[in-house]
Design an enzyme around this catalytic site. Sequence first.
Site, PDB file in Angstrom:
ATOM      1  N   HIS A  40      74.480  76.806  79.212  1.00 33.07           N
ATOM      2  CA  HIS A  40      73.497  76.009  78.540  1.00 33.07           C
ATOM      3  C   HIS A  40      72.215  75.419  78.554  1.00 33.07           C
ATOM      4  O   HIS A  40      71.510  75.211  78.185  1.00 33.07           O
ATOM      5  CB  HIS A  40      75.245  74.687  78.755  1.00 33.07           C
ATOM      6  CG  HIS A  40      76.036  74.064  77.871  1.00 33.07           C
ATOM      7  ND1 HIS A  40      76.550  74.320  76.265  1.00 33.07           N
ATOM      8  CD2 HIS A  40      77.554  74.863  78.272  1.00 33.07           C
ATOM      9  CE1 HIS A  40      77.573  74.407  75.746  1.00 33.07           C
ATOM     10  NE2 HIS A  40      78.174  74.788  77.301  1.00 33.07           N
ATOM     11  N   LYS A  46      64.059  65.743  75.728  1.00 29.47           N
ATOM     12  CA  LYS A  46      64.434  64.788  74.072  1.00 29.47           C
ATOM     13  C   LYS A  46      63.391  64.171  73.454  1.00 29.47           C
ATOM     14  O   LYS A  46      63.548  63.827  72.480  1.00 29.47           O
ATOM     15  CB  LYS A  46      65.804  64.229  74.442  1.00 29.47           C
ATOM     16  CG  LYS A  46      66.633  65.052  75.288  1.00 29.47           C
ATOM     17  CD  LYS A  46      67.851  64.977  75.481  1.00 29.47           C
ATOM     18  CE  LYS A  46      69.036  65.513  75.926  1.00 29.47           C
ATOM     19  NZ  LYS A  46      69.931  66.384  74.663  1.00 29.47           N
ATOM     20  N   LYS A  71      76.684  66.149  63.999  1.00 30.69           N
ATOM     21  CA  LYS A  71      77.418  64.644  63.766  1.00 30.69           C
ATOM     22  C   LYS A  71      76.975  64.033  62.798  1.00 30.69           C
ATOM     23  O   LYS A  71      77.326  63.333  61.892  1.00 30.69           O
ATOM     24  CB  LYS A  71      77.711  63.529  64.401  1.00 30.69           C
ATOM     25  CG  LYS A  71      78.704  64.210  65.813  1.00 30.69           C
ATOM     26  CD  LYS A  71      78.791  63.836  67.442  1.00 30.69           C
ATOM     27  CE  LYS A  71      78.684  65.153  68.442  1.00 30.69           C
ATOM     28  NZ  LYS A  71      78.189  64.764  69.907  1.00 30.69           N
ATOM     29  N   THR A 114      74.252  68.952  69.423  1.00 36.18           N
ATOM     30  CA  THR A 114      75.321  68.666  68.256  1.00 36.18           C
ATOM     31  C   THR A 114      75.312  67.290  67.607  1.00 36.18           C
ATOM     32  O   THR A 114      76.084  67.405  66.905  1.00 36.18           O
ATOM     33  CB  THR A 114      76.358  68.532  69.164  1.00 36.18           C
ATOM     34  OG1 THR A 114      76.580  68.322  70.401  1.00 36.18           O
ATOM     35  CG2 THR A 114      77.111  70.208  69.946  1.00 36.18           C
ATOM     36  N   LYS A 130      70.814  59.534  72.915  1.00 40.26           N
ATOM     37  CA  LYS A 130      71.570  61.106  73.565  1.00 40.26           C
ATOM     38  C   LYS A 130      71.180  60.793  74.772  1.00 40.26           C
ATOM     39  O   LYS A 130      69.934  59.641  74.497  1.00 40.26           O
ATOM     40  CB  LYS A 130      71.313  61.740  72.864  1.00 40.26           C
ATOM     41  CG  LYS A 130      68.991  62.232  72.848  1.00 40.26           C
ATOM     42  CD  LYS A 130      68.633  62.893  71.655  1.00 40.26           C
ATOM     43  CE  LYS A 130      68.942  63.038  70.541  1.00 40.26           C
ATOM     44  NZ  LYS A 130      68.698  64.288  70.071  1.00 40.26           N
ATOM     45  N   ARG A 131      71.184  61.094  75.481  1.00 39.61           N
ATOM     46  CA  ARG A 131      70.906  61.384  77.407  1.00 39.61           C
ATOM     47  C   ARG A 131      69.702  61.147  77.248  1.00 39.61           C
ATOM     48  O   ARG A 131      68.786  61.922  76.501  1.00 39.61           O
ATOM     49  CB  ARG A 131      71.583  62.433  77.503  1.00 39.61           C
ATOM     50  CG  ARG A 131      70.653  62.577  79.255  1.00 39.61           C
ATOM     51  CD  ARG A 131      71.732  63.660  80.259  1.00 39.61           C
ATOM     52  NE  ARG A 131      71.944  64.882  79.367  1.00 39.61           N
ATOM     53  CZ  ARG A 131      70.734  65.308  80.116  1.00 39.61           C
ATOM     54  NH1 ARG A 131      69.775  65.713  80.204  1.00 39.61           N
ATOM     55  NH2 ARG A 131      70.427  66.841  79.086  1.00 39.61           N
TER      56      ARG A 131
END
Length: 998
Positions: free
Chosen positions: A542, A740, A849, A845, A734-735
């Site tokens: 990943h 990000k 969702k 992912t 998210k983290r």
Amino acid sequence: MSAISVPLYQSKLKFPSTTAASAAPSSAFFVSTNKLSFSTALLYGTSHVTSRTLASTNQSLSTTTTTTTTTATIEINNNGPSDPHTTAIVIRARNRIGLLQVITRVFKILGLLLVKATVEIDEGGGGGGEECFIKTFYVSDSHGNRIEDDHSLEKIKKALIDAVDGGGGEVKVGSSSSTGKGVVVRRGGGLGGGETRVRVERMFGLMDRFLKSDPSSLQKDILDHVEYTVARSRFSFDDFEAYQALAHSVRDRLIERWHDTQIHFKKKDPKRIYFLSLEFLMGRSLSNSFLAEQEGDAALGNGGLARLSACQMDSLATMDYPAWGYGLRYQYGLFRQVILDGYQHEQPDYWLNFGNPWEIERVHVTYPVKFYGTVEDENFNGGKRKVWLPGEMVEAVAYDNPIPGHGTRNTITLRLWAAKPSDQIDMESYNTGDYINAVVNRQRAETISSVLYPDDRSYQGKELRLKQQYFFVSASLQDIIRRFKDSHSSFDDFPEKVALQLNDTHPSLAIAEVMRVLVDEEHLDWNRAWGIVCKIFSFTTHTVLPEGLEKVPVDLLESLLPRHLQIIYDINFDYIEELKKKIGLDYDRLSRMSIVEDGAVKSIRMANLAVVCSHTVNGVSRVHSELLKTRVFKDFYELWPHKFDYKTNGVTQRRWIVVSNPSLSALISKWLGTEAWIRDVDLLAGLQEQAANVDLHEEWRMVRKVNKMRLAEYIEAMSGIKVSVSAMFDVQIKRIHEYKRQLLNILGIIHRYDCIKNMEKSDRTKVVPRVCIIGGKAAPGYEIAKKIIKLCNAVAEKINNDPDVGDLLKLVFIPDYNVSVAELVIPGADLSQHISTAGHEASGTGNMKFLMNGCLLLATEDGSTAEIIEEIGEDNMFLFGAKMHEVPALRVKGPALKVPLQFASVVRMVRDGYFGFQDYFESLCDKVEGGNDFYLLGYDFQSYLEAQAAADKAFVDQEKWTRMSILSTAGSGRFSSDRTIEEYAEKTWGIEPCKCPF
């Protein structure tokens, strides 16, 4: 021959009424809400069975002659002396647990009515003095008539083949007597003799029965567990005790399916996939229940990788693949995030304090795991062999968690390992009176499985992390090899029966461990062992940057696992010698491709080890695959292009629609006219035809409004902030990480706030109200990420208390984000942001969702987003930002890169202390100014604002927004983990479904 009448209520499933075709509740773990006021989340296991009616005609089967031998038979007879309106089905076979339920379930599924049933004993009828059980069932079709036509009898014949022998056996058309006609199913096997009538009655009373799943039976079991498991009075217990009792009641039913599945796997002996992952975020097992709130999330992972593993386990079970998952049973997991004065604080997550009712401790399944020590040479068969003499040993104890499939009986296993001290060490300490040392040994052993991802900035942290990884793979491989040896005598068969999936580099030590076991313990020669290893491992990474690949210092590995270091050296030597023959003496390339890295700190490159020894190297999206080939593993791809492939990640619709958004699930089923999409998610594409339907639009908006109201209530209860459900709910969960770009989101919110503040009051009526929601955890040692969280809370404090803004803008940070919170937030989101710098997200992912739930995406073309664009089109998303191929050139420009004035303005507001904490945020501002903007927030800011403006414009047009939302759900089928697992099974693992019959 003596007959024993068995009352129908004694069977494992309640028989259908002779006056109605309605069936008792199926094996699904679903409790009717109108009878018990709750249902379970193991809803995954629910079988939605539609009864079928068999036509009754006057046709009959042609007759042939058959000879009765010692084989058991299943006979369908229409010419017996019984009721002329029934068909007699005679089953003569050796009894086994569940046989009666299996047969009656065939009747239920085929819509047959059971009039009566008898059981007889044929002493010696099995041949050789053996004793057979003969069960006779008298059935009719749904109209109360005998079944006589060939087509209907053929259906029954096929169902009985599957039920009694799982699809095997010899089938003939024939008669059991001179006057009887019927379908005979023959299968081999005899029956041991000596059972008496009393023993038979006891056997049927105690063994041939499954737990019922109707509401009254489940209610009784819950009360029994309250009294006998929880040890509380059934007249006085609280919600948590009720949850414990309910969980045990559901688990009891799961265990029945679980045992049947494992017995079936053992009988069929298929090739199995063993999924090795250090993380699994399973989420709650109960939902749609007021008791679900009593269940905490199992703290077994962190972020997308862990949730991906859980989705893949669900798909493996649902698609009937023979699979086992292996991981660690962390006592505290990652950490529980607490926000105090806007700062993140980490606290232990005591999720196991009150036990986990879903797991089963296997005290008899333990394996020794060795550490430290020395390696010595020993004489063996005229030569030498290596012997590892460990300096420390701990025990790995198995904890099993059943994973049920949807619409199938298959239930597979997630086996987690907990570390315990070795009994031998404990006894030595106690015997010498050294009780303190015994306690210390226990603590040191249990620390191995205490915390997920210990801080590895120190030597002790690095050692503990390596201990975790080896403990995990050693216990798992001992279990896998033990299971293989139970049924096979030669390791040459190992690759035909075992596939090992490495989920990222964490389990890579499994390669050296398999070599050690085969060479040192099973005494295979090196080349034979190496040939086996190269056939069984597949590796999924990943990682998107070479710098992110895991390395282990040689001195640490030599101290902790001395034999494994020797094996890795030997692997590397042979590999480099072969490499020289292929690429020559290109020392720079040889150095890059070596498993051993020579540098200031000599290290083992775990990813290189995995690539060299695996038959397949998988990326997790098409974009990621290109990064692996051109950047991360470029040298390896040029050498072995056939090894590299990709399977785009996916998520399970059963968790992320059916469980988390039941209202949308029901609406989808209504408009598609079927629930089959829960297993065949490609059927969601059928919504495209209805995307412009006004009635669907109205119902769709109502479902979304209800979900937003639910989320708004949670926000108010959690933070005290009241938000308007008519506003756009804009979410990024998210983290927390620089790539990000939560900081980009916050700076955009500051810009929106500044614009509102500087507007005329009359212009504010044109503003689209927003509720901005951010959530996620920062790693304990990641200071910049922690400062981003603090900035978010500081900005929220300012905005939410500004009367000039009111409901036009709210900012909420949701603490301790986990799966259960995601199940609440995702269905209520209108817009979701996935805004990583292009080229830094392997797949992602979270976007899938949100997509499944009809949430629109605001995103960069990174990871799997490029494939989402292909499915739903650019017109149904809000895209922005630099493309992946543009990023390197933009970074080269550094300080010369121009940024918009709006960006400089909002950064200046933070730097000047507009939101307080001026000194604290200085380093954060430095990260995005003065040529330090590595993640290109400034460059992308203008296009980001334009994408936000486009989202505002679309939201005003609710008809357009709703159509885009429907098309998002309709185009999400490709991103199901079912598709991912099917691709792995066919292209990488070489496994096939092994469905447990009925």
